[in-house]
Design a protein around this motif. Sequence first.
Motif, PDB file in Angstrom:
ATOM      1  N   VAL A 195       0.921  -1.244  -0.090  1.00  0.00           N
ATOM      2  CA  VAL A 195       0.160  -0.148  -0.053  1.00  0.00           C
ATOM      3  C   VAL A 195       0.814   1.169  -0.155  1.00  0.00           C
ATOM      4  CG1 VAL A 195      -1.606   1.272   1.477  1.00  0.00           C
ATOM      5  CG2 VAL A 195      -1.857  -1.211   1.079  1.00  0.00           C
ATOM      6  N   LEU A 196       1.961   1.108   0.916  1.00  0.00           N
ATOM      7  CA  LEU A 196       3.019   2.482   1.167  1.00  0.00           C
ATOM      8  C   LEU A 196       3.597   2.830  -0.470  1.00  0.00           C
ATOM      9  CD1 LEU A 196       4.346   4.603   2.497  1.00  0.00           C
ATOM     10  CD2 LEU A 196       5.805   2.742   3.068  1.00  0.00           C
ATOM     11  N   GLU A 197       3.901   1.547  -1.246  1.00  0.00           N
ATOM     12  CA  GLU A 197       4.496   1.791  -2.519  1.00  0.00           C
ATOM     13  C   GLU A 197       3.600   2.405  -3.378  1.00  0.00           C
ATOM     14  OE1 GLU A 197       6.725  -1.606  -3.897  1.00  0.00           O
ATOM     15  OE2 GLU A 197       6.146  -1.320  -5.954  1.00  0.00           O
ATOM     16  N   VAL A 208       0.782   4.292  -2.741  1.00  0.00           N
ATOM     17  CA  VAL A 208       0.616   5.620  -2.465  1.00  0.00           C
ATOM     18  C   VAL A 208       1.709   6.593  -2.828  1.00  0.00           C
ATOM     19  CG1 VAL A 208      -0.011   7.167  -0.522  1.00  0.00           C
ATOM     20  CG2 VAL A 208      -1.227   4.826  -0.776  1.00  0.00           C
ATOM     21  N   THR A 209       2.836   6.117  -2.512  1.00  0.00           N
ATOM     22  CA  THR A 209       4.094   6.817  -2.612  1.00  0.00           C
ATOM     23  C   THR A 209       4.384   7.166  -4.051  1.00  0.00           C
ATOM     24  OG1 THR A 209       5.275   5.776  -0.777  1.00  0.00           O
ATOM     25  CG2 THR A 209       6.672   7.003  -2.245  1.00  0.00           C
ATOM     26  N   THR A 212       1.041   9.103  -5.697  1.00  0.00           N
ATOM     27  CA  THR A 212       1.076  10.365  -5.236  1.00  0.00           C
ATOM     28  C   THR A 212       2.209  11.494  -5.667  1.00  0.00           C
ATOM     29  OG1 THR A 212      -0.234   9.652  -3.339  1.00  0.00           O
ATOM     30  CG2 THR A 212       0.276  11.907  -3.216  1.00  0.00           C
TER      31      THR A 212
END
Lengths: 149, 141
Positions: A4-6, A8-9, A12
């Motif tokens: 999820v972090l990858e 979103v990063t 965005t």
Amino acid sequence: MGRVLEIVTVGTAVAVGVTIGLILILHLTDDLRAVAVEIGTFPASLLFGYLWLLTLVGASQLTLEAAAKEGAYRTQFENGAIAGIGISLVYLTVVFIIGFVASGPAALDPANHSVFLVVGAGVVVGALAGLFVVAFVLAVSQYTRQREY
Amino acid sequence: MFGSEYVLIRSIHVLGAGLLFGSSALVWLLFLSDRTVSVRLLTQFEILFWPVFALVVFTGMGNIVGFGVAPPETDAGIAFTVKLTLLLVIVCSSVIRSVLVRQRADTDRSRVGGSGLRRLYAATGWLLAMVVLLAGVVTYG
């Protein structure tokens, strides 16, 4: 959570980077005031939100951290270029459709632009942007992995 | 309605920028005081950081529409150019920071330390502080 972090990063960062870059170019050419007033808050919000949505979907098609771990770069570059082109085409198509069917700001009116030229430029810029993003993230990932940063 | 709309946009913009600056500085201070920080906390910070950053940029566009921007050759215009350039630097350095946290989230360790991550959070905090100061120059001259 890491995946999820990858997404979103990457998604965005691309949307924000493109938007800030565009605002910077328009400001330096002294066109920002005119374009901002003409577009207005609500269409600008829609344009930004739609770009963000598309970049998040595009980022979900990439698995950069896993690729950096396994050394499988080629597929990621291909996917990055395809995602960049796809985002450009879908985004421009919707902007032009809205421009055709709704009376909006002149800056978005297709009658004021050569559609083929804009789409062609969009494809090239989208592909290059996709390749750049993949290269940047993979380079950072490899560097930090090797150096135990 | 016109006035309240822009007051709302500016309020969200200022609150978002404050949240980004405050939370980055807080994580940096955690690194300074404890030497190691929970990977879960860092991952949650990163997942929160990006949407809030996007919201700040998005409401910043609303500010431009509502309050205008000075010509690029004026002092306020130059400050705005520097502010946008710093924001691009923050985007690039934040990608590096998030990639690092993503790598740490893949390992079995529950806490991480290291000067690299600490410096990146410090850089984010200081760069955001400079952006906030420049925003004051852009707004009030």
